[in-house]
Design a protein around this motif. Structure first.
Motif, mmCIF file in Angstrom:
data_model
loop_
_atom_site.group_PDB
_atom_site.id
_atom_site.type_symbol
_atom_site.label_atom_id
_atom_site.label_comp_id
_atom_site.label_asym_id
_atom_site.label_seq_id
_atom_site.Cartn_x
_atom_site.Cartn_y
_atom_site.Cartn_z
ATOM 1 N N GLU A 21 2.544 -5.359 -4.466
ATOM 2 C CA GLU A 21 1.679 -4.663 -5.591
ATOM 3 C C GLU A 21 0.358 -5.738 -5.874
ATOM 4 O O GLU A 21 -0.717 -5.189 -5.617
ATOM 5 N N HIS A 47 -5.763 4.883 -7.220
ATOM 6 C CA HIS A 47 -4.658 4.216 -6.785
ATOM 7 C C HIS A 47 -4.824 2.846 -7.097
ATOM 8 O O HIS A 47 -3.634 2.096 -7.054
ATOM 9 N N THR A 51 -2.074 0.793 -9.024
ATOM 10 C CA THR A 51 -1.086 -0.416 -8.328
ATOM 11 C C THR A 51 -1.345 -1.647 -9.298
ATOM 12 O O THR A 51 -0.270 -2.270 -9.688
ATOM 13 N N GLN A 54 1.314 -0.935 -11.678
ATOM 14 C CA GLN A 54 2.805 -1.159 -11.146
ATOM 15 C C GLN A 54 3.033 -2.486 -10.932
ATOM 16 O O GLN A 54 4.425 -3.010 -11.136
ATOM 17 N N GLU A 113 6.287 0.852 0.729
ATOM 18 C CA GLU A 113 6.374 0.683 -0.697
ATOM 19 C C GLU A 113 7.767 1.729 -1.175
ATOM 20 O O GLU A 113 8.498 1.171 -1.963
ATOM 21 N N GLU A 144 4.546 6.588 -5.987
ATOM 22 C CA GLU A 144 4.347 6.133 -4.559
ATOM 23 C C GLU A 144 4.490 7.423 -4.061
ATOM 24 O O GLU A 144 3.868 7.483 -3.016
HETATM 25 FE FE LIG Z 1 2.396 0.660 -5.269
#
Ligand SMILES: [Fe+2]
Length: 169
Positions: A21, A47, A51, A54, A113, A144
């Motif tokens: 990540e 994204h 991320t 995440q 992922e 994801e």
């Molecule tokens: Fe990710």
């Protein structure tokens, strides 16, 4: 770290997820910058923000386990990143081909992922780890999977179809 138990293996793989990540925050920025099509590039930008969140979510998981958030190198991700750089630097002679490669690279990364998070959740169930550990992992796995669906949709969407048209025309 030494891996002697299932719990150790879980932490080891959690560290690899953290590596993936945190590395991807930079990689996605590069993908955004090298993608010519605005719609595709906006997708990479979105994204990238997701991320970063995440990665932060994984820090909560480490905290719930009373572990330090360390990153353990994931060679599978490094290989994909290296392939990507090589294609852009040494092979691709056309923006459309780069855009197409970027979407395909995104699909590969998402599949990696998803495998990592599925593995973690499987071990978490076996170890009977608490919700503070499983919920963030579940949430990220859902994201994801949504991103993979989005990328696969883009492959058959009008942007890529037009691009195929230019490349085969
Ligand atoms: Fe990710």
């Amino acid at each position: 770290m030494t891996v002697e138990t299932l719990h150790d293996k879980f932490v080891y793989e959690l560290q690899q997820a953290y590596y993936i990540e945190t590395q991807l925050v930079d990689v996605l920025e590069e993908m955004d910058q090298t993608t010519a099509d605005e719609e595709l590039s906006n997708g990479f930008q979105r994204h990238q923000r997701e991320t970063a969140e995440q990665a932060r979510r994984l820090e909560d998981v480490f905290e719930a386990l009373d572990e330090r958030p360390d990153a353990w190198q994931c060679h599978a991700l490094d290989g994909l990143v290296e392939d990507h750089s090589e294609f852009l630097e040494d092979a691709a002679a056309d923006d459309d081909l780069i855009d197409l490669y970027n979407v395909g690279a995104g699909v590969k990364v998402e599949r990696l992922e998803i495998s990592v998070y599925e593995g973690l959740l499987n071990h978490a169930t076996e170890l009977e780890l608490p919700n503070e550990v499983t919920e963030p992992l579940d949430e990220t796995l859902d994201e994801e999977e949504a991103t993979l669906t989005e990328l696969e949709g883009a492959m058959s969407g009008s942007t890529i179809q037009q691009l195929f048209g230019r490349l085969t025309g």
